[in-house]
Design a protein around this motif. Structure first.
Motif, mmCIF file in Angstrom:
data_model
loop_
_atom_site.group_PDB
_atom_site.id
_atom_site.type_symbol
_atom_site.label_atom_id
_atom_site.label_comp_id
_atom_site.label_asym_id
_atom_site.label_seq_id
_atom_site.Cartn_x
_atom_site.Cartn_y
_atom_site.Cartn_z
ATOM 1 N N ALA A 179 0.898 -1.146 -0.021
ATOM 2 C CA ALA A 179 -0.083 -0.041 0.010
ATOM 3 C C ALA A 179 0.778 1.217 -0.125
ATOM 4 O O ALA A 179 2.137 1.087 0.552
ATOM 5 C CB ALA A 179 -0.804 0.039 1.117
ATOM 6 N N GLU A 180 0.430 2.382 -0.798
ATOM 7 C CA GLU A 180 0.962 3.619 -0.556
ATOM 8 C C GLU A 180 0.334 4.120 0.671
ATOM 9 O O GLU A 180 -0.727 4.808 0.667
ATOM 10 C CB GLU A 180 0.713 4.394 -1.797
ATOM 11 N N PRO A 181 1.178 4.477 1.740
ATOM 12 C CA PRO A 181 0.714 5.092 2.878
ATOM 13 C C PRO A 181 0.583 6.424 3.095
ATOM 14 O O PRO A 181 1.550 7.210 2.475
ATOM 15 C CB PRO A 181 1.702 4.623 4.010
ATOM 16 N N HIS A 182 -0.687 6.991 3.204
ATOM 17 C CA HIS A 182 -0.948 8.668 2.984
ATOM 18 C C HIS A 182 -0.963 9.427 4.286
ATOM 19 O O HIS A 182 -0.636 10.298 4.730
ATOM 20 C CB HIS A 182 -2.330 8.881 2.285
ATOM 21 N N HIS A 183 -1.843 8.696 5.629
ATOM 22 C CA HIS A 183 -2.107 9.465 6.841
ATOM 23 C C HIS A 183 -2.051 8.185 7.665
ATOM 24 O O HIS A 183 -2.777 7.183 7.809
ATOM 25 C CB HIS A 183 -3.357 10.036 6.794
ATOM 26 N N ARG A 190 -8.063 4.111 18.601
ATOM 27 C CA ARG A 190 -7.504 3.280 17.621
ATOM 28 C C ARG A 190 -6.781 3.805 16.866
ATOM 29 O O ARG A 190 -7.216 5.243 16.375
ATOM 30 C CB ARG A 190 -8.489 2.533 17.174
ATOM 31 N N TRP A 191 -5.727 3.505 16.192
ATOM 32 C CA TRP A 191 -4.960 4.131 15.419
ATOM 33 C C TRP A 191 -5.403 3.325 13.985
ATOM 34 O O TRP A 191 -5.397 2.091 13.793
ATOM 35 C CB TRP A 191 -3.405 3.989 15.500
ATOM 36 N N TYR A 192 -5.531 4.242 12.702
ATOM 37 C CA TYR A 192 -5.644 3.675 11.513
ATOM 38 C C TYR A 192 -4.460 4.269 10.515
ATOM 39 O O TYR A 192 -4.012 5.478 10.582
ATOM 40 C CB TYR A 192 -6.959 4.138 11.051
ATOM 41 N N LEU A 193 -4.246 3.497 9.449
ATOM 42 C CA LEU A 193 -3.519 3.913 8.198
ATOM 43 C C LEU A 193 -4.498 4.208 7.038
ATOM 44 O O LEU A 193 -5.228 3.192 6.846
ATOM 45 C CB LEU A 193 -2.566 2.836 8.029
ATOM 46 N N VAL A 194 -4.528 5.236 6.675
ATOM 47 C CA VAL A 194 -5.261 5.591 5.495
ATOM 48 C C VAL A 194 -4.163 5.429 4.212
ATOM 49 O O VAL A 194 -3.203 5.838 4.021
ATOM 50 C CB VAL A 194 -5.729 7.060 5.260
ATOM 51 N N ALA A 195 -4.648 4.446 3.477
ATOM 52 C CA ALA A 195 -3.483 4.190 2.364
ATOM 53 C C ALA A 195 -4.276 3.774 1.207
ATOM 54 O O ALA A 195 -5.293 3.104 1.033
ATOM 55 C CB ALA A 195 -2.718 3.083 2.627
ATOM 56 N N TRP A 196 -3.650 3.819 -0.308
ATOM 57 C CA TRP A 196 -3.971 3.302 -1.441
ATOM 58 C C TRP A 196 -3.587 2.045 -1.464
ATOM 59 O O TRP A 196 -2.256 1.394 -1.722
ATOM 60 C CB TRP A 196 -3.457 4.037 -2.542
ATOM 61 N N ASP A 197 -4.358 0.861 -1.407
ATOM 62 C CA ASP A 197 -3.986 -0.467 -1.689
ATOM 63 C C ASP A 197 -3.677 -1.041 -3.010
ATOM 64 O O ASP A 197 -4.557 -0.735 -3.807
ATOM 65 C CB ASP A 197 -5.180 -1.370 -1.215
ATOM 66 N N LEU A 198 -2.274 -1.346 -3.382
ATOM 67 C CA LEU A 198 -1.905 -1.406 -4.628
ATOM 68 C C LEU A 198 -2.540 -2.649 -5.288
ATOM 69 O O LEU A 198 -2.888 -2.571 -6.399
ATOM 70 C CB LEU A 198 -0.442 -1.326 -4.669
ATOM 71 N N PHE A 206 -6.346 0.933 7.328
ATOM 72 C CA PHE A 206 -6.116 -0.270 7.866
ATOM 73 C C PHE A 206 -5.840 -0.230 9.654
ATOM 74 O O PHE A 206 -5.185 0.875 9.886
ATOM 75 C CB PHE A 206 -4.636 -0.781 7.403
ATOM 76 N N ARG A 207 -6.367 -0.989 10.601
ATOM 77 C CA ARG A 207 -6.030 -1.099 11.849
ATOM 78 C C ARG A 207 -4.570 -1.077 11.897
ATOM 79 O O ARG A 207 -3.813 -2.129 11.651
ATOM 80 C CB ARG A 207 -6.785 -1.998 12.519
ATOM 81 N N VAL A 208 -3.963 -0.309 12.757
ATOM 82 C CA VAL A 208 -2.416 -0.237 12.873
ATOM 83 C C VAL A 208 -2.054 -1.594 13.912
ATOM 84 O O VAL A 208 -0.976 -2.016 13.722
ATOM 85 C CB VAL A 208 -1.777 0.969 13.486
ATOM 86 N N ASP A 209 -3.153 -1.593 14.878
ATOM 87 C CA ASP A 209 -2.493 -2.826 15.759
ATOM 88 C C ASP A 209 -2.690 -4.363 15.245
ATOM 89 O O ASP A 209 -2.376 -5.098 15.774
ATOM 90 C CB ASP A 209 -3.569 -2.722 16.908
#
Length: 329
Positions: A179-183, A190-198, A206-209
């Motif tokens: 994935a291309e991680p953006h934010h 909870r922590w989340y990663l906002v990304a473009w799934d290649l 995505f849940r960071v945990d």
């Protein structure tokens, strides 16, 4: 002119506020001469602060990253804010409770007595919702690795655990996600990663945990434009069920409540409240389903007039029949 010690603190605070400061601007902000600024910069260097001169038409100074941490100076408000932030670190979901407690004790020890007293009277306790399950904590090392990939704009390769935490199902291990991680965002502890799934060609959260980064990261990428252009709206839309990020709730209705707008507004989240009179207001609000929307409105314990749509009126009727049966039993 401020005394030297106070002026040094003000100068240090300005240097920490932004990357580059023209010397003339610093002199104007501190109400001193450029020569005095130069002398004060030399004094801060002697104390261990790595301040470098910036060349150019204007000239100036920059507080650079050093090889060791020099003494930190905080004004009263900054010190109290730091102590409060460390005290509520248990609510961040970042798994840094022990480190935050140590940092708070270190800061407290060097505080003047007046500030130490103010901090000690501010006791903060994080309380989980009644009956709620403990939220999974994100590993600080994973947060750092993901944050590095976001900053460097490098493709992130990672294993992603199943919701049960047991990993992907099947006889063969699942291939790593790309994935291309953006934010990096935090929501509800909870922590989340906002990304473009290649691999899926779409935006994902995505849940960071549940992320286990792989080394090394992939190639650098040119960032794509996030739908809507604003990460807060995008994440809020995803949690409302919108597939393209920013969007409305699947069900949204409008009612008139026999309550003052001031009593309704604090409890409607992203709903919209319009005052119609001293004891009436118009409420527009959304939810996942029509029965859930009707139940949300019913919690205000006031007479309700449904403006629309018909689905909301039908949901009120279904709930009325259900509650009537419950009351008769």
């Amino acid at each position: 002119m401020p005394k030297t010690s106070a002026r040094l603190l003000s100068l240090l605070s300005l240097l920490q506020a932004r990357r580059d400061w023209p010397g003339a601007v610093l002199a104007e902000r501190l109400d001193v001469s450029p020569r005095t600024v130069r002398r004060d910069v030399d004094r801060l260097r002697e104390l261990g602060y790595p301040i470098v001169a910036v060349k150019g038409p204007d000239g100036g100074y920059r507080l650079d990253a050093g090889t060791r941490l020099p003494p930190l100076l905080f004004d009263d408000e900054q010190a109290v804010a730091l102590a409060v932030a460390l005290g509520i670190a248990t609510t961040t979901g970042a798994g840094i409770e022990e480190a935050a407690a140590r940092a708070l004790q270190t800061v407290r020890q060097v505080m003047p007595a007046r500030l130490r007293h103010r901090v000690d009277t501010l006791r903060v306790t994080a309380v989980e919702p009644a009956g709620g399950r403990p939220r999974p904590q994100a590993d600080p090392r994973v947060l750092m690795a993901v944050g590095d990939a976001v900053r460097a704009r490098e493709v992130l390769r990672f294993d992603y655990a199943a919701a049960s935490g047991t990993g992907a199902a099947g006889p063969e291990p699942a291939p790593p996600r790309r994935a291309e991680p953006h934010h990096l965002v935090t929501r509800g502890g909870r922590w989340y990663l906002v990304a473009w799934d290649l691999d899926r060609g779409d935006w994902r959260t995505f849940r960071v945990d549940r992320i286990a980064p792989r080394v090394p990261t992939g190639p650098r990428f040119a960032p794509r434009e996030l739908p809507g252009g604003e990460v807060t709206a995008f994440v809020a839309g995803r949690f409302r069920g919108s597939s393209d990020g920013p969007g409305d709730w699947p069900c949204r209705g409008e009612v008139i409540l026999d309550l003052p707008a001031s009593e309704v507004s604090p409890f409607v989240g992203d709903g919209v409240v319009a005052e119609l009179g001293p004891r009436r207001c118009r409420l527009t609000i959304g939810a996942w389903s029509w029965p859930a929307l009707a139940a949300t409105i019913g919690r205000f314990d006031a007479d309700v007039e449904v403006v629309g749509p018909g689905e909301l009126r039908d949901a009120f009727a279904r709930l009325a029949r259900r509650f009537a049966r419950a009351a008769a039993e």
